[in-house]
Design an enzyme around this catalytic site. Sequence first.
Site, PDB file in Angstrom:
ATOM      1  N   ASP A 262       0.866  -1.170   0.000  1.00 47.00           N
ATOM      2  CA  ASP A 262       0.000   0.000   0.000  1.00 47.00           C
ATOM      3  C   ASP A 262       0.915   1.236   0.000  1.00 47.00           C
ATOM      4  O   ASP A 262       2.147   1.117   0.021  1.00 47.00           O
ATOM      5  CB  ASP A 262      -0.964  -0.037   1.204  1.00 47.00           C
ATOM      6  CG  ASP A 262      -2.180   0.835   0.994  1.00 47.00           C
ATOM      7  OD1 ASP A 262      -3.216   0.587   1.614  1.00 47.00           O
ATOM      8  OD2 ASP A 262      -2.095   1.780   0.161  1.00 47.00           O
TER       9      ASP A 262
HETATM   10  C1  GLC Z   1      -4.371   4.327   0.009  1.00 46.82           C
HETATM   11  C2  GLC Z   1      -5.263   3.183   0.394  1.00 46.82           C
HETATM   12  C3  GLC Z   1      -5.404   2.142  -0.673  1.00 46.82           C
HETATM   13  C4  GLC Z   1      -5.299   2.791  -2.029  1.00 46.82           C
HETATM   14  C5  GLC Z   1      -3.894   3.326  -2.182  1.00 46.82           C
HETATM   15  C6  GLC Z   1      -3.718   4.066  -3.519  1.00 46.82           C
HETATM   16  O1  GLC Z   1      -3.609   4.744   1.094  1.00 46.82           O
HETATM   17  O2  GLC Z   1      -4.977   2.510   1.615  1.00 46.82           O
HETATM   18  O3  GLC Z   1      -6.676   1.506  -0.461  1.00 46.82           O
HETATM   19  O4  GLC Z   1      -5.575   1.833  -3.045  1.00 46.82           O
HETATM   20  O5  GLC Z   1      -3.532   4.186  -1.122  1.00 46.82           O
HETATM   21  O6  GLC Z   1      -4.525   5.196  -3.541  1.00 46.82           O
END
Ligand code: GLC
Length: 719
Positions: A262
Amino acid sequence: MKPTIVNSAQKKTEFCSALLQRMTLDEKVGQMVQSDLTWKQDLQQLLREGRIGSLLSVRDPLLINKYQHIAVDESRLGIPVLVGNDIIHGYRSIFPIPLALASSWDTQLIETVARASIAEALAAGTTWNFAPMVDISRDPRWGRIAESAGEDPYLNSQMARAWVEGYEGFSDADGRRVAACVKHYAAYGGAEAGKDYNTVDMSERRLREEYLPPYHAAVQAGVKTLMTSFNDLNGLPATANPFLLKQILRQEWGFDGVIISDYDSIGELIQHGFARDHKEAALRSVLAGVDIDMMGNAYHFHLAELVREGSVPESILDESVMRILGLKFELGLFEHPYLKEEAISGALMQPATLSLAEKAATESMVLLKNEAQLLPLTASAKKIALIGPLAEERASLMGCWSFNGRPAEVETLQEALQRNLPTGSQLITAPGCTIDGNDLDLAAVTSAANQADVIVLAIGERETMSGEAHSRAHLNLPGRQLELVRAVAASGKPVVGILFCGRPLAVPELVESVPALLLAWHGGTRAAQGVCEVLLGKVNPAGKLTATFPRSEGQIPVYYAHKRTGRPVESVGTIQFNEAHRSAYLDEKNEPLFPFGYGLSYTQFAYSDLQVETPRITAGGMLKVSAQIENTGSLTSREIVQLYIRDCVGVVTRPVKELKGFQKIELKPGEKRRVVFELPASSLAFLDAELHSIIEPGEFEVWIAPNSRDGLKGEFSVI
Ligand code: GLC
């Protein structure tokens, strides 16, 4: 032109292996780096050097094509980039939040919504969708419950499968596809205290039986990528957790797709106190099996060095790069790297998509209360007072994660009611207060209420009160809305509450104060029209909750599939010190405000004549159970019939109920139907004390029910 390369596995391996052989170490690292526009690097130069493999949150289609041309035309090997975005419940046409969509219990609808969302997103350049989010969520304080399908492993697994099949089942005229990304692996919804990013600590039993099934369902449905979660799990951050990433995901489940972290969750290993610096963070994540570093602060700067110094075998990078190149190959990116700018406008906000959004909004709504059949509104309601801070909201109706949606394209409830009310009706509006301010205009509210035949009360949360990093410790109506409710209730006029929210709320006084309450969630671009369709009886609501509504925060976690304990509240308890001791509170009920599976309709359904046609089954057998469902009302409606079981005695303690099936049926007035469930005994398997999966002989209870609290009960045994 049709792609020249046959998209077969053998061709893919040949093509990707030949490309890998030509790549330098820096180019291999490049494929493992994803960045967005905030990264303080020279993006265009890094694309020319082949040192970025994918982009994140680049939404301008023209910019996407510009960057893609640099990657393909100006780099040494011309490898196209993936473009990742969060299409959680729609791209430009916004659908209800996933927790709302789950309340439809309609997997076909979910799959259709997923395809429609991807059709828009792909046309605008997204080739990687960071969805579905399938985290089991049992704590409504957690803002991201809005993105989930709620508390139940079985239902979440059905929804996960539908989302993946919808997202990855779509291809455009050139055969281009979008990769889905199941997230957040794993058990992110188990955050302590419902506080986002908080630590997660649970038994391996709970993890395997309750939190992992939806991710597994997504893998079984063929999801191409998976995202690790921010949280640590039993002491190991998920983004550097060999137990999760190697043992379970790769070895037990056979997942051969791409694993992405993430957002800088590799770099966050430092904050966790799990890595001294970015170099150690890169080492721990790459050895655990993370293929791509979202926001590349660790891999971009340290991975090549780790290989050169011998800390990381280059073969690990080769495996990751083969998976990433293979993904790009499968999506058709090498043949068709560019979006067609002239096709974008024809793909967005199409009538068919918007009518689907409207249908999804009505199917997601849950009728929580309807005393004296106040709803649907009848022609006698000539003067309607629309009161409440959500009456003129646009952005709030779209909910969290709706960045590409445009508030200007969202009709307010006030506008929709004005447009839908029959001629001769009069709409009187008085917001009364803001959503979370300290203002309250009781004079205006009282004046509007006094003029009205019926009051429609639009209350709830704004879109920024749920979603990522938006947890709430208090689950009440924000601001001074409860005072507004009291004032409206004091008017003595009939009141219909419309609750717009992104999570279950603890609103017992609201429920007591109004004779009718419709849960509209954050219903998307066409939410307001959907509410009007239900209010005016054009659509008969059929949604049912997939997350328990607590009476108070003190009950949390409160969910239907709980354990019985040695002193269940429904028992006489154990007498100690001259009083009965039971698992209960001194100052709160055990029962929730509304249970899992609950939802009313404008009609009534009678459940009768439960038949357990197989009272004894073997471990390899099939349970067959049925009941008659009758529509005893005057309107055609859909009913979500649910199947629950209980294992009465086990070698480990078992939940009081577990959902094992559901069927959504439509019955005309007076129509009766025998609903039959056939359940393989394998569905009764659970983990014994040594975590081995067993089907244990013994006595079971079974329900065919309208929700997790009520229904017809029968018995059967496994021999
Ligand atoms: C965010 C979220 C994730 C998302 C990613 C890209 O922090 O936790 O769900 O897909 O970053 O935006």
